[in-house]
Design a protein around this motif. Structure first.
Motif, mmCIF file in Angstrom:
data_model
loop_
_atom_site.group_PDB
_atom_site.id
_atom_site.type_symbol
_atom_site.label_atom_id
_atom_site.label_comp_id
_atom_site.label_asym_id
_atom_site.label_seq_id
_atom_site.Cartn_x
_atom_site.Cartn_y
_atom_site.Cartn_z
ATOM 1 N N ILE A 155 40.106 40.471 33.735
ATOM 2 C CA ILE A 155 41.463 40.961 34.029
ATOM 3 C C ILE A 155 42.157 40.032 35.021
ATOM 4 N N ILE A 156 41.450 39.606 36.047
ATOM 5 C CA ILE A 156 42.027 38.692 37.038
ATOM 6 C C ILE A 156 42.406 37.362 36.389
ATOM 7 N N SER A 157 41.529 36.841 35.530
ATOM 8 C CA SER A 157 41.814 35.582 34.841
ATOM 9 C C SER A 157 43.055 35.688 33.962
ATOM 10 N N VAL A 158 43.150 36.757 33.199
ATOM 11 C CA VAL A 158 44.307 36.950 32.318
ATOM 12 C C VAL A 158 45.571 37.092 33.146
ATOM 13 N N SER A 159 45.505 37.842 34.238
ATOM 14 C CA SER A 159 46.705 38.032 35.072
ATOM 15 C C SER A 159 47.120 36.728 35.754
ATOM 16 N N LEU A 160 46.165 35.914 36.177
ATOM 17 C CA LEU A 160 46.507 34.626 36.798
ATOM 18 C C LEU A 160 47.130 33.668 35.784
ATOM 19 N N SER B 194 48.762 34.514 33.058
ATOM 20 C CA SER B 194 50.101 34.996 32.685
ATOM 21 C C SER B 194 51.093 34.790 33.825
ATOM 22 N N ALA B 195 50.621 34.819 35.063
ATOM 23 C CA ALA B 195 51.515 34.599 36.204
ATOM 24 C C ALA B 195 51.932 33.130 36.320
ATOM 25 N N MET B 196 51.142 32.232 35.761
ATOM 26 C CA MET B 196 51.461 30.806 35.839
ATOM 27 C C MET B 196 52.549 30.396 34.868
ATOM 28 N N LYS B 197 52.818 31.203 33.865
ATOM 29 C CA LYS B 197 53.815 30.847 32.852
ATOM 30 C C LYS B 197 55.208 30.928 33.361
#
Length: 80
Positions: free
Chosen positions: A70-75, A77-80
């Motif tokens: 979950i943390i990896s996916v959120s990071l 998606s936040a970089m986009k």
């Protein structure tokens, strides 16, 4: 009255190895932090075993793997 040593001797069988060694536990935790799928796979595998120590380790790895995913996916998606 039981002492701590007596309780240890009752809980541990003769020369019985632990299901999950501390080195294995640390290696899987580090691997899970880097690659969450390792924790999910190993957690699921160990959680299905009958041994309570294996179930506990499996549950911990599974939770860590899901959290890291979950943390990896959120990071990402936040970089986009």
């Amino acid at each position: 009255m039981k002492t701590i040593i007596d309780e240890k001797n009752e809980n541990a069988s003769d020369n019985e190895k632990p299901v999950v060694s501390s080195g294995q536990n640390i290696a899987i935790i580090i691997g899970t932090i880097l690659f969450p799928v390792i924790g999910i796979a190993m957690g699921y595998t160990f959680y299905r075993k009958d041994n309570p120590a294996a179930k506990k380790a499996g549950r911990n790895w599974l939770i860590l793997g899901i959290l890291m995913f979950i943390i990896s996916v959120s990071l990402v998606s936040a970089m986009k």
